[in-house]
Design an enzyme around this catalytic site. Structure first.
Site, mmCIF file in Angstrom:
data_model
loop_
_atom_site.group_PDB
_atom_site.id
_atom_site.type_symbol
_atom_site.label_atom_id
_atom_site.label_comp_id
_atom_site.label_asym_id
_atom_site.label_seq_id
_atom_site.Cartn_x
_atom_site.Cartn_y
_atom_site.Cartn_z
ATOM 1 N N ASN A 1 -9.064 11.974 3.998
ATOM 2 C CA ASN A 1 -8.006 10.991 3.754
ATOM 3 C C ASN A 1 -8.471 9.538 3.900
ATOM 4 O OD1 ASN A 1 -5.101 9.823 3.973
ATOM 5 N ND2 ASN A 1 -6.046 9.342 5.943
ATOM 6 N N TYR B 1 -12.015 0.276 -6.403
ATOM 7 C CA TYR B 1 -11.126 1.338 -5.902
ATOM 8 C C TYR B 1 -10.815 2.341 -7.018
ATOM 9 C CZ TYR B 1 -7.065 3.572 -3.694
ATOM 10 O OH TYR B 1 -6.178 4.484 -3.155
ATOM 11 N N LYS C 1 -11.812 6.358 -6.919
ATOM 12 C CA LYS C 1 -10.861 7.478 -6.907
ATOM 13 C C LYS C 1 -11.099 8.420 -8.099
ATOM 14 C CE LYS C 1 -8.832 6.673 -3.018
ATOM 15 N NZ LYS C 1 -8.882 7.628 -1.895
HETATM 16 P P1 NDP Z 1 -4.368 3.030 5.670
HETATM 17 O O1 NDP Z 1 -5.235 1.844 5.465
HETATM 18 O O2 NDP Z 1 -2.986 2.837 6.166
HETATM 19 O O3 NDP Z 1 -5.126 4.054 6.641
HETATM 20 C C1 NDP Z 1 -6.484 4.294 6.502
HETATM 21 C C2 NDP Z 1 -6.924 5.248 7.595
HETATM 22 O O4 NDP Z 1 -8.330 5.467 7.461
HETATM 23 C C3 NDP Z 1 -6.688 4.701 8.991
HETATM 24 O O5 NDP Z 1 -6.312 5.765 9.838
HETATM 25 C C4 NDP Z 1 -8.066 4.155 9.395
HETATM 26 O O6 NDP Z 1 -8.184 4.186 10.813
HETATM 27 C C5 NDP Z 1 -8.989 5.162 8.701
HETATM 28 N N1 NDP Z 1 -10.304 4.629 8.395
HETATM 29 C C6 NDP Z 1 -10.610 3.510 7.695
HETATM 30 N N2 NDP Z 1 -11.931 3.325 7.650
HETATM 31 C C7 NDP Z 1 -12.499 4.357 8.347
HETATM 32 C C8 NDP Z 1 -13.822 4.721 8.667
HETATM 33 N N3 NDP Z 1 -14.866 3.987 8.260
HETATM 34 N N4 NDP Z 1 -14.033 5.834 9.406
HETATM 35 C C9 NDP Z 1 -12.995 6.595 9.847
HETATM 36 N N5 NDP Z 1 -11.701 6.309 9.553
HETATM 37 C C10 NDP Z 1 -11.462 5.193 8.816
HETATM 38 O O7 NDP Z 1 -4.364 3.811 4.274
HETATM 39 P P2 NDP Z 1 -3.274 4.781 3.592
HETATM 40 O O8 NDP Z 1 -2.671 5.661 4.607
HETATM 41 O O9 NDP Z 1 -2.438 3.971 2.708
HETATM 42 O O10 NDP Z 1 -4.243 5.619 2.653
HETATM 43 C C11 NDP Z 1 -4.809 6.861 3.018
HETATM 44 C C12 NDP Z 1 -5.492 7.460 1.792
HETATM 45 O O11 NDP Z 1 -4.547 7.596 0.736
HETATM 46 C C13 NDP Z 1 -6.636 6.591 1.249
HETATM 47 O O12 NDP Z 1 -7.673 7.422 0.786
HETATM 48 C C14 NDP Z 1 -5.976 5.880 0.085
HETATM 49 O O13 NDP Z 1 -6.894 5.474 -0.884
HETATM 50 C C15 NDP Z 1 -5.043 6.947 -0.426
HETATM 51 N N6 NDP Z 1 -3.920 6.455 -1.224
HETATM 52 C C16 NDP Z 1 -3.019 5.562 -0.701
HETATM 53 C C17 NDP Z 1 -1.963 5.126 -1.487
HETATM 54 C C18 NDP Z 1 -0.944 4.170 -0.973
HETATM 55 O O14 NDP Z 1 -0.122 3.683 -1.762
HETATM 56 N N7 NDP Z 1 -0.902 3.864 0.296
HETATM 57 C C19 NDP Z 1 -1.813 5.571 -2.874
HETATM 58 C C20 NDP Z 1 -2.808 6.505 -3.307
HETATM 59 C C21 NDP Z 1 -3.813 6.920 -2.504
HETATM 60 P P3 NDP Z 1 -9.191 3.192 11.609
HETATM 61 O O15 NDP Z 1 -8.935 1.812 11.102
HETATM 62 O O16 NDP Z 1 -8.832 3.405 13.053
HETATM 63 O O17 NDP Z 1 -10.572 3.691 11.306
#
Ligand code: NDP
Length: 253
Positions: free
Chosen positions: A93, A160, A164
């Site tokens: 994710n 991005y 994807k």
């Molecule tokens: P957020 O930015 O809200 O959350 C991202 C998560 O990834 C956080 O828990 C963050 O925690 C973690 N993360 C980021 N970098 C790292 C790293 N290097 N190592 C480990 N963990 C990491 O994103 P969303 O919840 O919006 O998105 C989640 C997924 O869904 C993504 O892949 C996104 O592309 C996809 N998506 C989102 C959409 C949307 O509209 N929101 C639409 C379509 C797809 P921490 O900072 O503590 O590491």
């Protein structure tokens, strides 16, 4: 008859499970019966999510890891197996998005997006895949995006979108290669979802993000989570290599 969505006895690892979509996935997988481990960089947010879930009677483990670091991936997989005995389900994710027109995208921005969205996912899947072979199989759910199919407007995010599309085709590639190993690999492609990453409430995005969506709204993370549970579970036992759109009809237009 056994409920095919029941994940009792299974262990799931969710990368980036401490906010947004990942947090909703962790909760739903646990509610379906799985033993869940989340992995993300921010230890404080990891702890906060564990506490929030515990207040609702849901136990999850958390590992602090930066999955763009190969050594952290190894440690995350080892610690997950130590904590939960096995990994039956991997939800890839963690992801990042940078808005910038193509001529302004820096080398660093391109690398940041691809290192997390594609390379970290690839490395994590290989590391967990090796373990799944040893335990006789498993289910991988990659979080792609409708951005792998369409080009979002009005903001530009070429790295991005390309990342994807790569996730979607890597999903198919591994699904075909690993089908004989009893490892299913699928993806969910969400549309606009209200999370920390996605500034869905900003007025300049309403015209394109909300009005162009046939359902005329964005989703909440909780609405995407059941698709992940479905693909992870035996309910999807004959489904592999698919990219399931959950986008309010956006890509159907
Ligand atoms: P957020 O930015 O809200 O959350 C991202 C998560 O990834 C956080 O828990 C963050 O925690 C973690 N993360 C980021 N970098 C790292 C790293 N290097 N190592 C480990 N963990 C990491 O994103 P969303 O919840 O919006 O998105 C989640 C997924 O869904 C993504 O892949 C996104 O592309 C996809 N998506 C989102 C959409 C949307 O509209 N929101 C639409 C379509 C797809 P921490 O900072 O503590 O590491």
């Amino acid at each position: 008859m056994k409920n095919p969505f029941d994940l009792t006895g299974r262990t799931a690892l969710v990368t980036g499970g401490n906010q947004g979509l990942g947090k909703a996935f962790a909760r739903s997988l646990a509610e379906a019966g799985a033993s869940v481990v989340i992995a993300a960089r921010n230890a404080e947010r990891n702890r906060a999510v564990m506490g929030e879930f515990a207040a609702d009677g849901i136990t999850v483990n958390a590992i602090t890891a930066d999955i763009t670091d190969a050594a952290d991936i190894e440690r995350m997989v080892t610690e997950t197996i130590e904590a939960a005995d096995r990994i039956d389900i991997l939800v890839n994710n963690a992801g990042t998005c940078i808005h910038n027109p193509a001529f302004d995208v820096t080398e660093q921005e391109w690398d940041d997006v691809f290192n997390l969205n594609v390379k970290a996912l690839w490395r994590t899947t290989r590391a967990v895949g090796e373990h799944m072979v040893k335990i006789g199989g498993g289910s991988v759910v990659n979080i792609g995006s409708m951005s792998g199919f369409i080009v979002n407007r009005p903001q530009w995010q070429p790295a991005y979108n390309a990342s994807k599309a790569a996730v979607h085709h890597l999903t198919k590639s591994l699904a075909v290669e690993w089908a004989p190993l009893n490892i299913r690999v699928n993806a969910v492609a969400p549309g606009y979802v209200k999370t920390e990453m996605s500034p869905v409430d900003q007025p300049e995005f309403q015209r394109y993000w909300v009005e162009d969506t046939p359902q005329q709204r964005v989703a909440l993370p909780e609405e995407i989570a059941p698709s992940v549970v479905f693909l992870a579970s035996d309910a999807a036992s004959f489904i592999t290599g698919t990219v399931l759109s959950a986008d309010g009809g956006y890509t159907a237009v």
